[in-house]
Design an enzyme around this catalytic site. Sequence first.
Site, PDB file in Angstrom:
ATOM      1  N   CYS A 134     -16.972  32.934  21.896  1.00  0.00           N
ATOM      2  CA  CYS A 134     -18.405  32.639  21.863  1.00  0.00           C
ATOM      3  C   CYS A 134     -18.731  31.475  22.797  1.00  0.00           C
ATOM      4  O   CYS A 134     -18.438  30.321  22.472  1.00  0.00           O
ATOM      5  CB  CYS A 134     -18.795  32.306  20.427  1.00  0.00           C
ATOM      6  N   CYS A 137     -20.812  28.668  21.404  1.00  0.00           N
ATOM      7  CA  CYS A 137     -20.124  27.845  20.403  1.00  0.00           C
ATOM      8  C   CYS A 137     -19.099  26.931  21.071  1.00  0.00           C
ATOM      9  O   CYS A 137     -19.065  25.734  20.833  1.00  0.00           O
ATOM     10  CB  CYS A 137     -19.396  28.731  19.395  1.00  0.00           C
ATOM     11  N   ASP A 138     -18.251  27.524  21.911  1.00  0.00           N
ATOM     12  CA  ASP A 138     -17.066  26.808  22.384  1.00  0.00           C
ATOM     13  C   ASP A 138     -17.126  26.373  23.845  1.00  0.00           C
ATOM     14  O   ASP A 138     -16.234  25.663  24.310  1.00  0.00           O
ATOM     15  CB  ASP A 138     -15.820  27.681  22.164  1.00  0.00           C
TER      16      ASP A 138
HETATM   17  P1  FAD Z   1     -20.286  37.221   9.016  1.00  0.00           P
HETATM   18  O1  FAD Z   1     -20.035  35.780   9.118  1.00  0.00           O
HETATM   19  O2  FAD Z   1     -19.529  38.146   9.890  1.00  0.00           O
HETATM   20  O3  FAD Z   1     -20.080  37.640   7.496  1.00  0.00           O
HETATM   21  C1  FAD Z   1     -20.046  38.988   7.111  1.00  0.00           C
HETATM   22  C2  FAD Z   1     -19.674  39.090   5.650  1.00  0.00           C
HETATM   23  O4  FAD Z   1     -19.692  40.461   5.257  1.00  0.00           O
HETATM   24  C3  FAD Z   1     -18.261  38.612   5.302  1.00  0.00           C
HETATM   25  O5  FAD Z   1     -18.275  38.046   4.014  1.00  0.00           O
HETATM   26  C4  FAD Z   1     -17.454  39.905   5.345  1.00  0.00           C
HETATM   27  O6  FAD Z   1     -16.250  39.820   4.615  1.00  0.00           O
HETATM   28  C5  FAD Z   1     -18.439  40.840   4.679  1.00  0.00           C
HETATM   29  N1  FAD Z   1     -18.257  42.274   4.880  1.00  0.00           N
HETATM   30  C6  FAD Z   1     -18.094  42.985   6.029  1.00  0.00           C
HETATM   31  N2  FAD Z   1     -18.012  44.303   5.788  1.00  0.00           N
HETATM   32  C7  FAD Z   1     -18.136  44.437   4.433  1.00  0.00           C
HETATM   33  C8  FAD Z   1     -18.142  45.551   3.529  1.00  0.00           C
HETATM   34  N3  FAD Z   1     -18.040  46.812   3.953  1.00  0.00           N
HETATM   35  N4  FAD Z   1     -18.281  45.291   2.196  1.00  0.00           N
HETATM   36  C9  FAD Z   1     -18.409  44.026   1.733  1.00  0.00           C
HETATM   37  N5  FAD Z   1     -18.418  42.939   2.530  1.00  0.00           N
HETATM   38  C10 FAD Z   1     -18.291  43.152   3.862  1.00  0.00           C
HETATM   39  N6  FAD Z   1     -21.603  30.556  15.482  1.00  0.00           N
HETATM   40  C11 FAD Z   1     -22.179  29.359  15.613  1.00  0.00           C
HETATM   41  O7  FAD Z   1     -23.392  29.227  15.407  1.00  0.00           O
HETATM   42  N7  FAD Z   1     -21.437  28.252  15.971  1.00  0.00           N
HETATM   43  C12 FAD Z   1     -20.101  28.306  16.187  1.00  0.00           C
HETATM   44  O8  FAD Z   1     -19.464  27.289  16.513  1.00  0.00           O
HETATM   45  C13 FAD Z   1     -19.456  29.576  16.041  1.00  0.00           C
HETATM   46  N8  FAD Z   1     -18.145  29.712  16.295  1.00  0.00           N
HETATM   47  C14 FAD Z   1     -17.547  30.912  16.101  1.00  0.00           C
HETATM   48  C15 FAD Z   1     -16.173  31.010  16.292  1.00  0.00           C
HETATM   49  C16 FAD Z   1     -15.505  32.192  16.048  1.00  0.00           C
HETATM   50  C17 FAD Z   1     -14.008  32.260  16.238  1.00  0.00           C
HETATM   51  C18 FAD Z   1     -16.255  33.343  15.612  1.00  0.00           C
HETATM   52  C19 FAD Z   1     -15.549  34.644  15.317  1.00  0.00           C
HETATM   53  C20 FAD Z   1     -17.632  33.263  15.466  1.00  0.00           C
HETATM   54  C21 FAD Z   1     -18.299  32.058  15.709  1.00  0.00           C
HETATM   55  N9  FAD Z   1     -19.680  31.927  15.545  1.00  0.00           N
HETATM   56  C22 FAD Z   1     -20.263  30.695  15.680  1.00  0.00           C
HETATM   57  C23 FAD Z   1     -20.518  33.076  15.179  1.00  0.00           C
HETATM   58  C24 FAD Z   1     -20.880  33.029  13.686  1.00  0.00           C
HETATM   59  O9  FAD Z   1     -19.691  32.861  12.941  1.00  0.00           O
HETATM   60  C25 FAD Z   1     -21.634  34.287  13.276  1.00  0.00           C
HETATM   61  O10 FAD Z   1     -22.806  34.445  14.052  1.00  0.00           O
HETATM   62  C26 FAD Z   1     -22.044  34.245  11.808  1.00  0.00           C
HETATM   63  O11 FAD Z   1     -20.926  34.023  10.974  1.00  0.00           O
HETATM   64  C27 FAD Z   1     -22.742  35.535  11.391  1.00  0.00           C
HETATM   65  O12 FAD Z   1     -23.032  35.490  10.037  1.00  0.00           O
HETATM   66  P2  FAD Z   1     -23.230  36.806   9.180  1.00  0.00           P
HETATM   67  O13 FAD Z   1     -23.450  36.335   7.785  1.00  0.00           O
HETATM   68  O14 FAD Z   1     -24.225  37.686   9.805  1.00  0.00           O
HETATM   69  O15 FAD Z   1     -21.844  37.611   9.288  1.00  0.00           O
END
Ligand code: FAD
Length: 310
Positions: A134, A137-138
């Site tokens: 990302c 982010c990084d």
């Molecule tokens: P997610 O965080 O992906 O959460 C999804 C949830 O759904 C999880 O609990 C998962 O287990 C669950 N799930 C998935 N499929 C199913 C299913 N079928 N049944 C039940 N549960 C399910 N963003 C920033 O703003 N700053 C940063 O510094 C940053 N650094 C990052 C570094 C890394 C290595 C990564 C991978 C991402 C980073 N991001 C960062 C991006 C950020 O993490 C995401 O934008 C954010 O977490 C999205 O949130 P979300 O709740 O939509 O999804």
Amino acid sequence: AYDMLIVGGGPAGAAAAVYAARKGLRVGVAAERFGGQVNDTLAIENYISVLETDGPKFAAALEAQVRHYGVDVMNLQRASALKPAEQPGGLIEVALDNGAVLRSRSIILATGARWRNLNVPGEAEYKNKGVAYCPHCDGPLFKGKRVAVVGGGNSGVEAAIDLAGVVAHVTLLEFAPELRADAVLVDKLKSLPNVNIITNAQTRELTGDGQRLQALHYTDRLSNETHELALEGVFVQIGLVPNTDWLKSTLELSKFGEIVVDVKGHTSLPGVFAAGDATTVPYKQIVIAAGEGAKASLSAFDYLIRTPQP
Ligand code: FAD
């Protein structure tokens, strides 16, 4: 049955749960892994009002806040199917992998996304030690350093342009003979003095000293020669895959598999809302996912108070 069932326990799902519980609703969260992608994040420096935190700390704070409001947290539970209500305002069903079926008057889908991996040796070993996904982010972690971006589609070229303003030098590697990004982006990229573009490049391996990444090895697909690039960082930009396979025949998805939502988080199914990285909302970030989760929750609340139960 729940008033609101949230599938996914990342920033979007957690925000939705907090907003719903504060309305006095019966709320459940089913999550394969509570915390979501932030569990895999080392430093978080762009969540507004928090100068710096790390992923596990952030995830623990999300869970503590959700539990504080008495939300029914079902962790380590994967949803496998969604069944729409039989009548307007009726109960919607979510089936779990373990065979259980959860019922709720409204649903928030917040299953997030995952970055597509290169699947080459060294990638997993140097994740967060030079391998990043990302740029928003990084990127700043690589200030003054040399990085490569793997992937010459729109996201890769955008990342390279973005990083070129932050780091010392960017090499963009594309597997195909041509970049696949929009011409305007490619022109912009080519105008930058500290960017090098290599096409027909197949990334083979990432190597380092065990602590930090030091080089990317690629094969020139035309000459079959292998080359080594000395660098400090690699941004993998070969696609973000929404976790929506299980919803394919149930509601409207975009051609990228994202859940299509309107500005209020409505999906194509009544009573079903969505938020975060799993949706068509652009810019996949924690602050955006959390905001969208709050919004979808308020939309679902609005639906609940306006829709009579059959
Ligand atoms: P997610 O965080 O992906 O959460 C999804 C949830 O759904 C999880 O609990 C998962 O287990 C669950 N799930 C998935 N499929 C199913 C299913 N079928 N049944 C039940 N549960 C399910 N963003 C920033 O703003 N700053 C940063 O510094 C940053 N650094 C990052 C570094 C890394 C290595 C990564 C991978 C991402 C980073 N991001 C960062 C991006 C950020 O993490 C995401 O934008 C954010 O977490 C999205 O949130 P979300 O709740 O939509 O999804």
